[in-house]
Design a protein around this motif. Structure first.
Motif, PDB file in Angstrom:
ATOM      1  N   SER A 153      12.576   5.256   3.057  1.00 27.00           N
ATOM      2  CA  SER A 153      13.733   3.678   3.955  1.00 27.00           C
ATOM      3  C   SER A 153      12.585   3.163   4.892  1.00 27.00           C
ATOM      4  CB  SER A 153      14.854   4.622   5.222  1.00 27.00           C
ATOM      5  OG  SER A 153      15.322   4.953   4.350  1.00 27.00           O
ATOM      6  N   GLY A 154      11.915   2.061   4.267  1.00 28.81           N
ATOM      7  CA  GLY A 154      10.517   1.033   4.674  1.00 28.81           C
ATOM      8  C   GLY A 154       9.638   2.126   4.568  1.00 28.81           C
ATOM      9  N   SER A 155       8.375   1.085   4.421  1.00 22.07           N
ATOM     10  CA  SER A 155       7.221   2.766   4.139  1.00 22.07           C
ATOM     11  C   SER A 155       7.072   3.098   6.076  1.00 22.07           C
ATOM     12  CB  SER A 155       5.693   1.693   3.747  1.00 22.07           C
ATOM     13  OG  SER A 155       5.571   0.111   5.663  1.00 22.07           O
ATOM     14  N   GLN A 156       7.004   2.569   7.247  1.00 21.47           N
ATOM     15  CA  GLN A 156       6.941   2.961   7.936  1.00 21.47           C
ATOM     16  C   GLN A 156       7.424   3.982   8.204  1.00 21.47           C
ATOM     17  OE1 GLN A 156       6.398   0.499  10.995  1.00 21.47           O
ATOM     18  NE2 GLN A 156       7.355   1.677  12.895  1.00 21.47           N
ATOM     19  N   THR A 161      -5.707  -1.700  14.934  1.00 22.33           N
ATOM     20  CA  THR A 161      -4.636  -1.004  14.150  1.00 22.33           C
ATOM     21  C   THR A 161      -3.254  -1.339  14.760  1.00 22.33           C
ATOM     22  OG1 THR A 161      -4.153   1.084  12.742  1.00 22.33           O
ATOM     23  CG2 THR A 161      -4.009   1.284  15.116  1.00 22.33           C
ATOM     24  N   TYR A 162      -2.441  -1.040  12.967  1.00 26.07           N
ATOM     25  CA  TYR A 162      -1.534  -1.018  13.557  1.00 26.07           C
ATOM     26  C   TYR A 162      -0.509  -0.157  14.719  1.00 26.07           C
ATOM     27  CZ  TYR A 162       3.666  -1.083  11.925  1.00 26.07           C
ATOM     28  OH  TYR A 162       5.312  -1.630  11.639  1.00 26.07           O
ATOM     29  N   LEU A 163      -0.040  -0.838  15.424  1.00 28.56           N
ATOM     30  CA  LEU A 163       0.201  -0.243  16.824  1.00 28.56           C
ATOM     31  C   LEU A 163       1.944   0.297  16.734  1.00 28.56           C
ATOM     32  CD1 LEU A 163       2.072  -1.935  19.388  1.00 28.56           C
ATOM     33  CD2 LEU A 163       1.963  -3.768  17.618  1.00 28.56           C
ATOM     34  N   VAL A 199      -6.876  10.986   8.247  1.00 30.43           N
ATOM     35  CA  VAL A 199      -7.942   8.980   8.580  1.00 30.43           C
ATOM     36  C   VAL A 199      -6.794   8.502   8.196  1.00 30.43           C
ATOM     37  CG1 VAL A 199      -9.472   8.065   8.894  1.00 30.43           C
ATOM     38  CG2 VAL A 199      -9.740  10.168   8.757  1.00 30.43           C
ATOM     39  N   TYR A 200      -5.981   7.211   9.164  1.00 28.98           N
ATOM     40  CA  TYR A 200      -5.168   6.159   9.261  1.00 28.98           C
ATOM     41  C   TYR A 200      -5.606   4.967   8.763  1.00 28.98           C
ATOM     42  CZ  TYR A 200      -1.336   2.548   9.932  1.00 28.98           C
ATOM     43  OH  TYR A 200      -0.244   1.839   9.646  1.00 28.98           O
ATOM     44  N   VAL A 201      -5.142   4.391   8.087  1.00 33.63           N
ATOM     45  CA  VAL A 201      -6.350   3.112   7.811  1.00 33.63           C
ATOM     46  C   VAL A 201      -4.737   1.905   6.973  1.00 33.63           C
ATOM     47  CG1 VAL A 201      -8.330   3.827   7.331  1.00 33.63           C
ATOM     48  CG2 VAL A 201      -7.019   3.655   5.441  1.00 33.63           C
ATOM     49  N   ILE A 202      -5.367   0.578   7.005  1.00 35.59           N
ATOM     50  CA  ILE A 202      -4.795  -0.422   6.498  1.00 35.59           C
ATOM     51  C   ILE A 202      -5.674  -1.214   5.936  1.00 35.59           C
ATOM     52  CG2 ILE A 202      -2.861  -2.368   6.967  1.00 35.59           C
ATOM     53  CD1 ILE A 202      -3.254  -0.635   9.748  1.00 35.59           C
ATOM     54  N   PRO A 203      -6.423  -0.596   4.578  1.00 34.56           N
ATOM     55  CA  PRO A 203      -7.603  -1.393   4.439  1.00 34.56           C
ATOM     56  C   PRO A 203      -7.313  -2.419   3.127  1.00 34.56           C
ATOM     57  CG  PRO A 203      -7.025   0.428   2.296  1.00 34.56           C
ATOM     58  CD  PRO A 203      -5.835   0.296   3.715  1.00 34.56           C
ATOM     59  N   GLN A 213      -5.932  -5.866   6.268  1.00 34.42           N
ATOM     60  CA  GLN A 213      -5.002  -5.556   7.802  1.00 34.42           C
ATOM     61  C   GLN A 213      -3.696  -6.065   8.867  1.00 34.42           C
ATOM     62  OE1 GLN A 213      -6.313  -4.838  11.641  1.00 34.42           O
ATOM     63  NE2 GLN A 213      -6.346  -2.433  11.210  1.00 34.42           N
ATOM     64  N   ASN A 214      -3.234  -4.933   8.965  1.00 35.96           N
ATOM     65  CA  ASN A 214      -2.147  -5.133  10.267  1.00 35.96           C
ATOM     66  C   ASN A 214      -3.371  -5.268  11.768  1.00 35.96           C
ATOM     67  OD1 ASN A 214      -0.465  -6.035  12.031  1.00 35.96           O
ATOM     68  ND2 ASN A 214       0.843  -4.818  10.947  1.00 35.96           N
ATOM     69  N   PRO A 215      -3.437  -5.664  12.862  1.00 35.49           N
ATOM     70  CA  PRO A 215      -3.289  -6.396  12.594  1.00 35.49           C
ATOM     71  C   PRO A 215      -4.590  -7.922  12.339  1.00 35.49           C
ATOM     72  CG  PRO A 215      -4.831  -5.842  14.660  1.00 35.49           C
ATOM     73  CD  PRO A 215      -3.913  -4.373  13.411  1.00 35.49           C
ATOM     74  N   PRO A 223       1.120  -2.351   3.313  1.00 35.45           N
ATOM     75  CA  PRO A 223       2.220  -3.418   2.892  1.00 35.45           C
ATOM     76  C   PRO A 223       1.570  -4.523   2.100  1.00 35.45           C
ATOM     77  CG  PRO A 223       1.794  -3.176   5.215  1.00 35.45           C
ATOM     78  CD  PRO A 223       0.499  -2.243   4.812  1.00 35.45           C
ATOM     79  N   TYR A 224       0.464  -4.946   2.625  1.00 35.35           N
ATOM     80  CA  TYR A 224       0.075  -6.510   2.247  1.00 35.35           C
ATOM     81  C   TYR A 224      -1.115  -6.848   0.929  1.00 35.35           C
ATOM     82  CZ  TYR A 224       1.483  -6.388   7.094  1.00 35.35           C
ATOM     83  OH  TYR A 224       2.445  -6.401   8.288  1.00 35.35           O
ATOM     84  N   GLY A 225      -0.958  -5.921  -0.097  1.00 33.91           N
ATOM     85  CA  GLY A 225      -1.700  -5.771  -0.879  1.00 33.91           C
ATOM     86  C   GLY A 225      -1.740  -6.857  -2.561  1.00 33.91           C
ATOM     87  N   SER A 251       8.760  -4.682   1.709  1.00 31.46           N
ATOM     88  CA  SER A 251       9.108  -5.448   2.312  1.00 31.46           C
ATOM     89  C   SER A 251       8.900  -6.994   2.650  1.00 31.46           C
ATOM     90  CB  SER A 251       8.969  -4.932   4.081  1.00 31.46           C
ATOM     91  OG  SER A 251       9.332  -4.057   4.239  1.00 31.46           O
ATOM     92  N   LYS A 252       7.319  -6.811   2.356  1.00 27.80           N
ATOM     93  CA  LYS A 252       6.688  -8.341   2.016  1.00 27.80           C
ATOM     94  C   LYS A 252       6.794  -9.327   0.852  1.00 27.80           C
ATOM     95  CE  LYS A 252       6.294  -7.620   6.650  1.00 27.80           C
ATOM     96  NZ  LYS A 252       5.684  -6.405   7.155  1.00 27.80           N
ATOM     97  N   VAL A 253       7.260  -8.301  -0.263  1.00 30.46           N
ATOM     98  CA  VAL A 253       7.136  -9.320  -1.342  1.00 30.46           C
ATOM     99  C   VAL A 253       9.029  -9.193  -1.763  1.00 30.46           C
ATOM    100  CG1 VAL A 253       5.830  -8.464  -2.249  1.00 30.46           C
ATOM    101  CG2 VAL A 253       6.950  -6.904  -2.357  1.00 30.46           C
TER     102      VAL A 253
END
Ligand SMILES: Cc1ncc(COP(=O)(O)O)c(C=O)c1O
Length: 394
Positions: free
Chosen positions: A99-102, A125-127, A167-171, A174-176, A205-207, A235-237
């Protein structure tokens, strides 16, 4: 008088999401806001979604019944195929619809994190992820990075010192910050996970929102889906209100997340899943994504141009090749939290850097969203922020 209740340990000292609080301040219609992380509402494929929904209600309404936790088989199949674009070799059994990637961040913690476990994160990183990590009572440690990702020495030191569990990454965009990790840094993280026995939580979410430059494989692709959990989002697509995302992981990691989801929400809305699956089957993304990329890419270029034109010397900013955000660093000593008040008085808003930092840094930074404002508002709004900065320096 306000009633006092005795809360769980995990909720003590927790504050609300700062961005959500700032967003409330920026709702006034005359404020130009670069604060939210919102896709542009005129990017939503409303007509297509309306006709798919009408079709669904005109046919078998089985989606009104409970469904399976793992998600609709057709949507799992689609997601397994789709992540192939990022070099991830997945089968439908590797996919859990979320229910959302979050929700995937939360379920990964539910499955893996004990109080006191260390999670390494990017700086910034993503808050909202930081907020989730806190509720699992994790010890969150920021690792320094540059435009190509976490710095190898800083990562090696942190692994040695803290023995992280995750290890959490948004590679990718990235947000932000909007940065995109290089292939070498992706390979190095995957190699380190194998050597030091931690799991990589890759949030992406942005790839699919790339406006320039060559695509890079996902870390989960480089890793061969051995020690990584990949999170994707619709969400973003398409539209965030549908609340659909997906986790892709080895079965041994996915299974405890499925069990966790059973207790959280049983399954993701069948209606939302059906809408997205049919949209995908009709080739909706092939039509929609080029339009969205063209629109956001243009706005990103315009914002970069305006920053160049108006911001004072000594300011620097990232130059994203995709995503929704860019990250500005002002002169040391400037507090963007203090600037925000003056910016709101000047009818423009951004998010100050501090909430994105696990270590209390980034005080002279700000996140700017370029997808939601109109081109005319981007021109006016960036000029207004530049004025506010110049006044504060005078
Ligand atoms: C890095 C990151 N992860 C996760 C999310 C949440 O996305 P979703 O709407 O799929 O839950 C966002 C949304 O802004 C995000 O920026």
């Amino acid at each position: 008088m306000k009633q006092q209740y005795s809360l769980s340990h995990r909720m003590q000292g927790m504050s609300g999401n700062v961005v959500r609080e700032i967003l409330k301040l920026t709702q006034a219609p005359d404020i130009i806001s670069f604060a939210g992380g919102l896709p542009s509402p005129d990017s939503f494929p409303v007509d297509e979604l309306r006709s798919i929904t009408a079709e669904l209600f005109a046919q078998d309404v089985g989606f009104l019944q409970y469904g399976v936790t793992e998600g609709l088989p057709g949507l799992r199949e689609f997601a397994a195929r789709w992540v192939g674009d990022f070099n991830i070799q997945a089968k439908p059994e590797n996919v859990l619809v979320l229910s959302g990637s979050q929700q995937g961040i939360d379920l990964a913690c539910k499955a893996l994190i004990n109080p006191g476990d260390v999670i390494l994160v990017e700086q910034p990183t993503y808050l909202a992820a930081l907020q989730i990590f806190k509720t699992y009572e994790a010890n969150v440690v920021a690792v320094a990075g540059d435009e190509a990702g976490m710095l190898p020495d800083a990562l090696a030191d942190a692994i040695h010192k803290y023995k992280p569990r995750l290890v959490y990454v948004i590679p990718t965009f990235q947000n932000p910050s909007g940065i995109c990790w290089s292939l070498e840094r992706r390979q190095a993280l995957s190699q380190a996970a194998a050597e030091h026995d931690f799991i990589i939580l890759e949030d992406d979410p942005y790839g699919r929102l790339r406006y320039s430059g060559a695509p890079v494989p996902a870390i989960a692709g480089v890793d061969g889906l051995r020690r990584s959990i990949y999170l994707g989002s619709f969400s973003k697509v398409i539209a965030p209100g549908l609340r659909v995302g997906y986790a892709v992981a080895p079965p041994e990691l996915l299974q405890p997340m499925i069990i966790g989801k059973q207790g959280t929400d049983v399954h993701t809305s069948n209606l939302s899943q059906q809408i997205i699956m049919r949209y995908a089957q009709k080739g909706g993304f092939e039509q929609h994504l080029p339009r969205v990329r063209a629109q956001y890419g243009e706005k990103c270029r315009l914002m970069l141009e305006m920053l160049e034109k108006t911001f004072p010397a000594g300011s620097t900013w990232t130059k994203p090749q995709g995503g929704l955000f860019l990250w500005v660093t002002l002169d040391e000593g400037v507090s963007t939290t203090a600037l925000l008040e003056q910016a709101i008085a000047a009818k423009v808003a951004f998010i100050p850097g501090t909430p994105f930092s696990a270590s209390g840094g980034c005080t002279n930074c700000m996140r700017l969203n370029f997808s939601n404002a109109s081109p005319a508002d981007i021109e006016i709004g960036i000029e207004r922020i530049a004025q506010v900065i110049k006044q504060s320096l005078a």
